[in-house]
Design an enzyme around this catalytic site. Sequence first.
Site, short mmCIF file in Angstrom:
data_model
loop_
_atom_site.label_atom_id
_atom_site.label_comp_id
_atom_site.label_asym_id
_atom_site.label_seq_id
_atom_site.Cartn_x
_atom_site.Cartn_y
_atom_site.Cartn_z
N ASN A 1 46.62 1.41 -7.16
CA ASN A 1 46.53 2.88 -6.34
C ASN A 1 45.20 3.12 -6.13
OD1 ASN A 1 47.06 5.32 -5.71
ND2 ASN A 1 47.99 5.99 -7.71
N TRP A 2 44.48 3.52 -5.14
CA TRP A 2 43.29 3.76 -4.80
C TRP A 2 43.01 5.14 -5.03
CZ3 TRP A 2 41.20 0.44 -0.03
CH2 TRP A 2 41.08 -0.69 -0.53
N LYS A 3 44.15 5.99 -5.12
CA LYS A 3 44.19 7.38 -4.89
C LYS A 3 43.05 7.90 -3.83
CE LYS A 3 45.34 7.10 -9.84
NZ LYS A 3 45.37 7.77 -11.24
N HIS B 1 54.39 10.42 -8.04
CA HIS B 1 53.33 9.83 -8.86
C HIS B 1 52.81 11.35 -9.40
CE1 HIS B 1 49.17 9.18 -10.53
NE2 HIS B 1 49.69 7.89 -10.30
N GLU C 1 54.64 5.57 -16.13
CA GLU C 1 53.11 5.74 -16.13
C GLU C 1 52.94 7.12 -16.94
OE1 GLU C 1 50.20 4.53 -12.68
OE2 GLU C 1 50.69 6.46 -12.73
N SER D 1 45.65 3.33 -17.47
CA SER D 1 44.31 2.57 -18.20
C SER D 1 44.67 1.05 -18.40
CB SER D 1 43.97 3.27 -19.57
OG SER D 1 43.68 4.68 -19.50
N GLY E 1 45.11 2.06 -11.30
CA GLY E 1 44.33 3.15 -10.93
C GLY E 1 42.74 2.68 -10.50
#
Length: 255
Positions: free
Chosen positions: A8-10, A93, A167, A216, A235
């Site tokens: 997930n590159w955000k 999310h 998450e 993390s 992430g």
Amino acid sequence: MMKIIIANWKMNPQTLREARNIFQGIKKTAKKLKKVETIICPPFAYISNLKPQIPNLKIGSQNVFYEERGAFTGEISVWMLKDLGVRYAIIGHSERRALGETNEMINKKIKTALKAGLKVIFCVGENERDFEDKYFNFIKNEIDEGLKGIPRKFFSPPTGGLIIAYEPVWAISSAKNAQPDTPESAFRMAVFIRRMLMPIIGSEPARKIPILYGGSVGPENVAGFLQDMQGALVGSKSLNPKDFGEILKIANGIK
Ligand code: 13P
């Protein structure tokens, strides 16, 4: 069973050039691995420029809109995403929930995405832990509300399109004093989720759907989470092809 590792590159990176470089770096590693399905979720703006071209690498979106078409300025439809070759969609999310997305909106998004044949990566997670285990009820409510009224046919193998990502919000690297959860406690939640899914989606699908951990995750701790869970949602480490490549190799080596 194949492990599922999701990047997930955000809202990163800031240029298409960088996005291409990271993508190529990840692809080089993913190409060599047989036992891991890699899903990269870039910002919408880069999707049409990133071509997986290998069977075990797929593109996902970080969000979808719940209406299929029409006057919704700034939104992206599930059909547009499908047309660009997107196969997965992250929905619910915590960073979108923090912007005001409700369980009801998430429920509509999940329905629309499944109807279009996208596989849904449904994110749940508590904001904080308490000593009385009340956070289990919080997760139960997110799942009950998120999956409300969705026909069971959408969850049945072989086409079943649901993945759950547990998450915990406090474990996400951008949170203050973030710490990863422990594999034991994440697995305890996965067992709870699987059990509570039985009456909602049916016992066979509930036994089979992948439940992933996120928060993390890095090369140093991913093996622990993958012992008993089916994958990871990554992430910050997913923007570094070396770290993410390590994570993929570790996932590929899990028995
Ligand atoms: P980090 O891996 O940076 O903690 O992010 C987790 C996440 O939010 C992935 O969706």
